[in-house]
Design a protein around this motif. Structure first.
Motif, mmCIF file in Angstrom:
data_model
loop_
_atom_site.group_PDB
_atom_site.id
_atom_site.type_symbol
_atom_site.label_atom_id
_atom_site.label_comp_id
_atom_site.label_asym_id
_atom_site.label_seq_id
_atom_site.Cartn_x
_atom_site.Cartn_y
_atom_site.Cartn_z
ATOM 1 N N ASN A 163 80.380 -24.384 41.118
ATOM 2 C CA ASN A 163 80.569 -23.539 42.283
ATOM 3 C C ASN A 163 82.004 -23.706 42.793
ATOM 4 O O ASN A 163 82.414 -24.793 43.207
ATOM 5 C CB ASN A 163 79.543 -23.933 43.343
ATOM 6 C CG ASN A 163 79.565 -23.012 44.526
ATOM 7 O OD1 ASN A 163 80.448 -22.188 44.664
ATOM 8 N ND2 ASN A 163 78.572 -23.167 45.380
ATOM 9 N N TRP A 164 82.796 -22.611 42.762
ATOM 10 C CA TRP A 164 84.206 -22.687 43.146
ATOM 11 C C TRP A 164 84.383 -22.962 44.638
ATOM 12 O O TRP A 164 85.353 -23.613 45.042
ATOM 13 C CB TRP A 164 84.918 -21.386 42.769
ATOM 14 C CG TRP A 164 85.144 -21.300 41.285
ATOM 15 C CD1 TRP A 164 84.447 -20.539 40.402
ATOM 16 C CD2 TRP A 164 86.099 -22.033 40.537
ATOM 17 N NE1 TRP A 164 84.912 -20.738 39.130
ATOM 18 C CE2 TRP A 164 85.938 -21.665 39.186
ATOM 19 C CE3 TRP A 164 87.069 -22.964 40.843
ATOM 20 C CZ2 TRP A 164 86.712 -22.191 38.178
ATOM 21 C CZ3 TRP A 164 87.847 -23.486 39.822
ATOM 22 C CH2 TRP A 164 87.660 -23.098 38.512
ATOM 23 N N LYS A 165 83.465 -22.504 45.440
ATOM 24 C CA LYS A 165 83.555 -22.776 46.878
ATOM 25 C C LYS A 165 83.469 -24.280 47.140
ATOM 26 O O LYS A 165 84.233 -24.834 47.935
ATOM 27 C CB LYS A 165 82.459 -22.046 47.648
ATOM 28 C CG LYS A 165 82.644 -20.569 47.742
ATOM 29 C CD LYS A 165 81.524 -19.940 48.552
ATOM 30 C CE LYS A 165 81.666 -18.440 48.583
ATOM 31 N NZ LYS A 165 80.577 -17.816 49.342
ATOM 32 N N SER A 166 82.557 -24.955 46.469
ATOM 33 C CA SER A 166 82.410 -26.409 46.635
ATOM 34 C C SER A 166 83.658 -27.140 46.144
ATOM 35 O O SER A 166 84.105 -28.113 46.755
ATOM 36 C CB SER A 166 81.191 -26.915 45.868
ATOM 37 O OG SER A 166 80.014 -26.361 46.400
ATOM 38 N N PHE A 167 84.224 -26.651 45.036
ATOM 39 C CA PHE A 167 85.426 -27.282 44.494
ATOM 40 C C PHE A 167 86.588 -27.183 45.478
ATOM 41 O O PHE A 167 87.259 -28.169 45.776
ATOM 42 C CB PHE A 167 85.814 -26.622 43.156
ATOM 43 C CG PHE A 167 87.126 -27.106 42.638
ATOM 44 C CD1 PHE A 167 87.236 -28.359 42.038
ATOM 45 C CD2 PHE A 167 88.269 -26.326 42.753
ATOM 46 C CE1 PHE A 167 88.459 -28.807 41.566
ATOM 47 C CE2 PHE A 167 89.489 -26.769 42.282
ATOM 48 C CZ PHE A 167 89.585 -28.015 41.684
ATOM 49 N N PHE A 168 86.833 -25.962 45.993
ATOM 50 C CA PHE A 168 87.943 -25.784 46.929
ATOM 51 C C PHE A 168 87.700 -26.508 48.250
ATOM 52 O O PHE A 168 88.622 -27.048 48.844
ATOM 53 C CB PHE A 168 88.217 -24.297 47.162
ATOM 54 C CG PHE A 168 88.902 -23.639 46.011
ATOM 55 C CD1 PHE A 168 90.134 -24.088 45.563
ATOM 56 C CD2 PHE A 168 88.316 -22.573 45.351
ATOM 57 C CE1 PHE A 168 90.778 -23.497 44.497
ATOM 58 C CE2 PHE A 168 88.944 -21.964 44.281
ATOM 59 C CZ PHE A 168 90.175 -22.431 43.847
#
Length: 105
Positions: A2-7
């Motif tokens: 999940n890119w949101k969690s990464f950022f």
């Protein structure tokens, strides 16, 4: 992934690192006990120390057109059978001895 969690994790890490750096680079005072110990060590070769004291709160002190935060204190010393008393002034941020003033008896 999940890119949101990464950022979000990366942003929290960057902000946390910045806050930690700011906390570690703040100017803090040397403890008064450490300053007193350093002054005693400086005077010890000249004779035995009979007593000492230090004011535990830093206060402003002007010297050579500069203002320092300092600790003030005193030391009694036995030098060749003569008791000598000194007042000292030390920089609270570095512990550096700024003045050592002997009392006249």
């Amino acid at each position: 992934m999940n890119w949101k969690s990464f950022f979000l994790g990366a942003a929290v890490g960057i902000v946390g690192g910045y806050v930690t750096k700011e906390i570690l680079t703040q100017k803090t005072n040397v403890s008064p006990e450490r300053v007193l110990g350093a002054v005693k060590k400086h005077l010890q070769p000249k004779g035995s120390i009979l007593g000492s004291w230090i004011h535990m709160e830093a206060e402003p002190y002007d010297k050579n057109q500069m203002t320092y935060r300092v600790y003030k204190g005193g030391i009694s010393q036995n030098t060749d059978g003569n008791i000598q008393q000194y007042e000292f002034i030390a920089d609270a941020q570095t512990g550096t001895l700024l003045d050592l003033i002997p009392f006249s008896t």
